[in-house]
Enzyme design. Structure first.
Site, PDB file in Angstrom:
ATOM      1  CG  HIS A 125       1.178 -21.778   4.779  1.00  0.00           C
ATOM      2  ND1 HIS A 125       0.950 -21.244   5.892  1.00  0.00           N
ATOM      3  CD2 HIS A 125       0.259 -21.999   4.090  1.00  0.00           C
ATOM      4  CE1 HIS A 125      -0.110 -21.043   6.006  1.00  0.00           C
ATOM      5  NE2 HIS A 125      -0.729 -21.373   4.908  1.00  0.00           N
ATOM      6  NE  ARG A 231      -7.300 -12.028  10.004  1.00  0.00           N
ATOM      7  CZ  ARG A 231      -6.627 -13.776   9.701  1.00  0.00           C
ATOM      8  NH1 ARG A 231      -6.092 -13.735   8.902  1.00  0.00           N
ATOM      9  NH2 ARG A 231      -6.672 -14.374  10.886  1.00  0.00           N
ATOM     10  CG  ASP A 233      -3.797 -16.672   7.950  1.00  0.00           C
ATOM     11  OD1 ASP A 233      -4.879 -16.664   8.649  1.00  0.00           O
ATOM     12  OD2 ASP A 233      -3.200 -17.780   7.724  1.00  0.00           O
ATOM     13  CE  LYS A 236       1.768 -19.222  18.572  1.00  0.00           C
ATOM     14  NZ  LYS A 236       0.909 -19.822  19.316  1.00  0.00           N
ATOM     15  CG  HIS A 237       2.808 -20.329  12.362  1.00  0.00           C
ATOM     16  ND1 HIS A 237       3.064 -21.383  13.213  1.00  0.00           N
ATOM     17  CD2 HIS A 237       1.329 -20.231  12.750  1.00  0.00           C
ATOM     18  CE1 HIS A 237       2.140 -21.923  13.889  1.00  0.00           C
ATOM     19  NE2 HIS A 237       1.090 -21.002  13.674  1.00  0.00           N
ATOM     20  CD  GLU A 260      -4.359 -15.653  12.890  1.00  0.00           C
ATOM     21  OE1 GLU A 260      -4.873 -16.914  13.284  1.00  0.00           O
ATOM     22  OE2 GLU A 260      -3.721 -15.995  11.943  1.00  0.00           O
ATOM     23  N   GLY A 265      -4.062 -14.748  26.604  1.00  0.00           N
ATOM     24  CA  GLY A 265      -4.140 -13.717  27.766  1.00  0.00           C
ATOM     25  C   GLY A 265      -3.198 -12.387  27.200  1.00  0.00           C
ATOM     26  CG  HIS A 331     -11.288 -16.934  10.429  1.00  0.00           C
ATOM     27  ND1 HIS A 331     -10.526 -15.879  10.112  1.00  0.00           N
ATOM     28  CD2 HIS A 331     -10.513 -17.984  10.044  1.00  0.00           C
ATOM     29  CE1 HIS A 331      -9.460 -16.139   9.776  1.00  0.00           C
ATOM     30  NE2 HIS A 331      -9.402 -17.627   9.804  1.00  0.00           N
TER      31      HIS A 331
END
Length: 481
Positions: A125, A231, A233, A236-237, A260, A265, A331
């Protein structure tokens, strides 16, 4: 490299030893949990200025860190930590953390100390600027006007592109709309992250050819400056199609990339099955080992058992060693209200650190901030806390020594790194004695094993049976001298 498990039935013993009026029943075994080789510890210098990292380069090296992950490097404004995760322009580095020149100086200084730099990147984004303008042109006319006032200097900060014009428009974003179904991958990856109260959210990028090429140019520029890890960020999106389009073979070569994706779980958990598992299957990236983190929280918490940590990967409750970034805090956990329930008790967190820095699997990451979460400076200067640096020392000195579990019970876990070190973790409120057959477990005789956490504790092994005492709510990390 996936874990290999070698169970030696001949060494499975049930000890019931009475010694000095204390009785303890434990299982002892010889289990090689991994053939994973040495991995350097990453210091996550969260929200540090690049000049601060440069200034502390020698200290970071002396403490044993070989890699430093720094916060996102591009054009962003605003003093809050979360503003670093709202990019305005990828074509140059200019934020409260420093600019392109500061970033390059940091890389060069750390490289001179044999320390690698990892960059936190945001590709999902752009900055939420709906409160100041109605268009989706980035970086926007106001910033372009600022550039033009000092274009010669601005061009010294340029990574790529033409800074006299916008490089993104409304054609480069998905339609506006906030995520409402957090269990649906398509919804999470197509719609916007919104903050509520009418917030229109972070403009969600469409991975069209133009967007992908701009993002590839950005990553290439960072790589050419000397960055060796990324990394990702908010992975997932992002769709795996988007991720794989950006991270082509040229960019991935000789780079350590991990995403990330926060889960609660491992296998069987909805967030793992719907997001993290597909990410690991469809890309060749690593990821934060949230399954192991969940196992640690469960095992160390009330009602948990340390036998959950004997081999969590065998049950899908830890990532394969070659994929895993291991941690006791990130973080996102203390700085976001929705994740603060995952903060561990401080003693449990110390025991978790002993586990991730004592074992041989994954790449351990140590988080250190400037109290952005307002938790009484709990993680401020965390990277140089005495117990942390002692654990890093233990980790560094045991390279290429594999891990074998010696004993476990509800209260304790005792494992060794070949003959060179022993780790004992006791979650319970009373001391625990463990008698170990040193011949079976190949511990060297007539040698000192000194605890790096309490250097006055020296175990001199000289007989077949040796008693190791693990104090209540504590950890021991004995290193052979």
């Amino acid at each position: 490299m996936k874990c290999k498990h070698f169970w030696h039935k001949s060494t499975l013993l049930l000890l019931n030893i009475t010694k000095a009026l204390k009785v303890i029943t434990i299982f002892t075994l010889g289990v090689t949990l991994s053939t994973f080789t040495y991995a350097d510890v990453i210091l996550h210098a969260f929200n540090w200025k690049y000049s601060e990292v440069t200034k502390k380069a020698q200290e970071i090296s002396d403490l044993g860190y070989k890699k430093v992950l720094v916060s996102p490097a591009y054009k962003s404004t605003g003093s809050e930590w979360w503003a670093r995760y709202q990019p305005q322009d990828l074509r140059l580095i200019d934020s409260p953390l420093g600019n392109t020149l500061d970033f390059k100086e940091m890389i060069d200084t750390l490289k001179s100390k044999n320390i690698e730099v990892y960059a936190d990147i945001v590709l999902n984004h752009m900055a939420n600027e709906s409160y100041i303008r109605n268009d989706l042109n980035y970086p926007g006319q106001a910033i372009l006007n600022d550039y033009s006032k000092n274009i010669d200097h601005v061009n010294t900060l340029k990574l790529f592109g033409d800074l006299t014009e916008n490089y993104l428009s409304s054609n480069d974003f998905h339609p506006a709309g906030c995520i409402t179904n957090w269990g649906d991958a398509g919804h999470v990856q197509y719609w916007r992250l919104c903050g509520g109260d009418g917030d229109t959210g972070l403009p969600d990028l469409d991975p069209n050819n133009w967007v992908v090429e701009q993002q590839k140019s950005y990553l290439k520029a960072l790589k050419n400056m000397g960055v060796t890890g990324f990394r990702v960020d908010a992975a997932k999106h992002m769709s795996n199609y988007h991720i794989n389009s950006v991270f082509n073979d040229e960019i991935k070569k000789d780079m350590h990339i991990f995403g990330e994706i926060i889960t609660s779980g491992g296998s069987g958990n909805g967030s793992f099955d719907n997001f993290l598992a597909p990410y690991l299957n469809d890309t060749d990236h690593g990821a934060y080992d949230f399954p192991l983190f969940s196992s640690l929280r469960s095992a160390l918490g009330y009602g948990g058992s340390m036998n959950q940590l004997v081999n969590p990967g065998a049950y899908g409750q830890a990532l394969p060693s070659s994929k895993a970034i291991t941690f006791s805090i990130t973080h996102d956990i203390p700085t976001n209200v929705g994740f603060r329930y995952q903060i561990m008790d401080p003693v449990d967190e110390k025991l978790a650190n002993a586990y991730i820095l004592g074992r041989d699997g994954g790449v351990p990451m140590i988080y250190s901030d400037h109290n952005e979460s307002n938790d009484n400076k709990r993680w401020q200067d965390y990277y140089k806390r005495n117990d942390i640096t002692a654990m890093v020392k233990f980790h560094n000195q045991l390279k290429n020594h594999t891990m074998q579990v010696i004993a476990f019970s509800d209260c304790i876990l005792l494992f060794k790194r070949d003959h060179a070190g022993i780790v004992g973790i006791n979650k319970c409120n009373n001391d625990q004695d463990v008698w170990v057959d040193t011949a079976t477990h190949n511990l060297y005789w007539y040698r000192n094993y000194r605890d790096v956490l309490n250097t006055s504790d020296v175990q001199y092994v000289k007989t077949q049976w040796h008693k190791f005492t693990i104090p209540s709510r504590n950890a021991k990390m004995w290193l052979m001298e």
